[in-house]
Design an enzyme around this catalytic site. Structure first.
Site: not given
Ligand SMILES: C[S@@+](CC[C@H](N)C(=O)[O-])C[C@H]1O[C@@H](n2cnc3c(N)ncnc32)[C@H](O)[C@@H]1O
Length: 378
Positions: A76
Site C-alpha cells: 500500500s
Molecule cells: C493492498 S494489498 C495489502 C497490502 C499489505 N497490507 C501490505 O502492507 O503490503 C490487499 C491484499 O488483500 C488480499 N485479499 C483479498 N481478498 C482477501 C480475503 N478475502 N482475505 C484475505 N486477504 C485478501 C489480496 O490478495 C492482497 O494481497
C-alpha cells in the site's frame, strides 16, 4: 506530508525496510504486457541484496506498488499505511488481526509497535503471496508474525480475542466473524466501500453493549476484497471509459452541491469533496465513479445513468429524470446544513434484524450482503 503524527508511528517507518519485502513489482507502462482495467504495466524484478538505485528510489517514494495483477496484490501507499497506523492507536502487548497481508509491510510496522509481548496475525487469500511474505518477513527479522493463507472473512478464531482488527483491502461489507473475534474493548478499522469499489471511507467500528457502532475516521482507496465478502461491483468498467468520450444527453448549469464539488476539486479540498460524494451515496443512493480519476467527479445511478460534474456544467448520460433527483438531493443537502464527512454516526446490524429508527431522526439505511448499515446525522 503530515501522515505521520506521532513518534509511535515514526519509529517503525525508520526501522521496517520496504525493499526487503519486495522481489518484483509492476510499474505503469503503455507498452507493458500486463493489462488490467484499461491500464498496462511492466514487471520489474528487484534484488534486495544488490538493489538497483533507480528502483530503490521508487520503493521509498509515496506510491503503492502492485506486486500481482490478476488477482491483484500490492504494497500500500506509505502515507496511507501511516494514516491507518495513527488511527489504529496500537499499544505494546496488543493482539492484532490483519486481513490482506500483501507484502507484510504493514504487519511488520504493527509488530514494531506492539513489541515482543504483542502478536500479529495476518491473512491473505492468495497462497503464493503468503509463501513469499512469510519467507521475506522471516528473513527481515519478523518471523514472529503469523501469516495465514485463507479467506480473511472467517477471521482467525484460534488467536482471538483481538484488540484490533484491520483490513488493508476495500470491503463491501463487514464480517460478523470479526465482530465475534473482537475484544469487548477493541475496535476494527475497515476501508468500507460506500457506493462501490474504490470509494472506501475508513470506518472505526466498536461494540457498545449489544450494539455495533461506527464512525467515519478517514478516507482511502483500496483494491476490493475477494472471497465470501465480494460482491458484483459496477457494470463493466470499459463502458464508463467509452461513455466519457460520447456526447452527453444533456448539460445543465451547476447548482448547489455540484457547484461546491467543482470548487472543492479546484481548491484541492479533499475532505469537502469526499463529503459531498458521500452525501450522494448515503442520501441519494448514487455511486461515485472515481476509481481511475478523481476529476471530474462522477457517479452513476443503477437505473438512470451516469452524471459527470464538469466545470462548465452537469453532463448527464442517460435518463433526464435524473436531473429532478439531483435537484432534490441538492435541496436536502442545503436543508440538512451541508453535512461534513465527520457528521455521520453509523450502526451495523445483521440483515435479519430490523433497525430501530426513532421518529424525527435523520437516518438512512444501506443494505449490504450480510449487514444493514444505519447512517444517522449527528
Ligand atoms: C493492498 S494489498 C495489502 C497490502 C499489505 N497490507 C501490505 O502492507 O503490503 C490487499 C491484499 O488483500 C488480499 N485479499 C483479498 N481478498 C482477501 C480475503 N478475502 N482475505 C484475505 N486477504 C485478501 C489480496 O490478495 C492482497 O494481497
Amino acid at each position: 506530508m503530515g501522515a505521520i503524527k506521532t513518534k509511535q508511528v515514526e519509529r517503525p517507518f525508520s526501522r521496517v525496510e520496504r525493499h526487503k519485502l519486495l522481489e518484483w513489482f509492476y510499474l505503469k507502462d503503455d507498452k507493458g504486457e500486463f493489462g488490467h482495467a484499461g491500464q498496462w504495466a511492466i514487471k520489474r524484478d528487484f534484488d534486495a541484496q544488490n538493489p538497483d538505485p533507480e528502483l530503490l528510489k521508487i520503493i521509498y517514494s509515496d506510491r503503492s506498488l502492485p506486486t500481482s495483477i490478476n488477482p491483484p496484490s500490492a504494497t500500500s501507499q506509505p502515507s496511507l499505511v501511516a494514516s491507518m497506523l495513527e488511527l489504529l492507536k496500537l499499544q505494546r502487548g496488543m493482539n492484532v488481526l490483519e486481513v490482506g497481508a500483501g507484502t507484510g509491510y504493514n504487519a511488520a510496522m504493527m509488530q514494531e509497535i506492539v513489541g515482543r509481548t504483542g502478536h500479529i496475525t495476518t491473512i491473505d487469500i492468495q497462497d503464493d503471496v503468503v509463501d513469499q511474505t512469510r519467507r521475506l518477513l522471516k528473513a527481515s527479522g519478523y518471523g514472529g508474525i503469523e501469516v495465514i493463507a485463507a479467506d480473511g472473512a472467517q477471521g482467525f478464531p484460534q488467536n482471538a480475542p483481538y484488540d484490533r482488527i484491520i483490513t488493508t483491502v476495500g470491503c463491501p461489507d463487514i464480517s460478523f466473524r470479526w465482530v465475534e473475534q473482537l475484544a469487548d474493548d477493541g475496535f476494527m478499522l475497515i476501508p468500507l466501500q460506500h457506493g462501490g469499489e474504490g470509494f472506501d471511507p475508513l470506518v472505526r467500528i466498536w461494540k457498545e453493549g449489544e450494539r455495533l457502532l461506527g464512525r467515519l475516521v478517514g478516507f482511502s482507496r483500496f483494491m476490493s476484497i475477494q472471497g465470501e465478502l465480494a460482491i458484483k461491483q459496477r457494470p463493466d468498467f470499459g463502458d464508463f471509459v467509452a461513455l466519457r468520450s460520447r456526447e452527453p444527453t444533456a448539460v445543465y448549469p451547476l447548482f448547489g452541491i455540484f457547484k461546491e464539488m467543482v470548487e472543492s476539486v479546484k481548491n484541492k479540498q479533499e475532505d469537502q469533496f469526499i463529503a459531498s460524494l458521500l452525501f450522494m451515496v448515503i442520501v441519494g443512493d448514487k455511486k461515485p465513479f472515481n476509481w481511475v480519476n478523481w476529476v471530474p467527479p462522477s457517479f452513476w445511478d443503477e437505473e438512470k445513468g451516469v452524471v459527470v460534474i464538469r466545470e462548465n456544467g452537469i453532463a448527464l448520460y442517460g435518463d433526464e429524470s435524473l436531473l429532478a433527483d439531483l435537484k432534490s438531493l441538492s435541496d436536502q443537502w442545503e436543508g440538512l446544513g451541508r453535512p461534513g464527512f465527520f457528521d455521520w454516526r453509523l450502526e451495523f446490524l445483521p440483515r435479519d434484524r430490523v433497525p430501530e429508527i426513532r421518529e424525527g431522526e435523520w437516518a438512512w439505511v444501506i443494505e449490504r450482503k450480510f449487514s444493514r448499515e444505519i447512517v444517522r446525522l449527528a
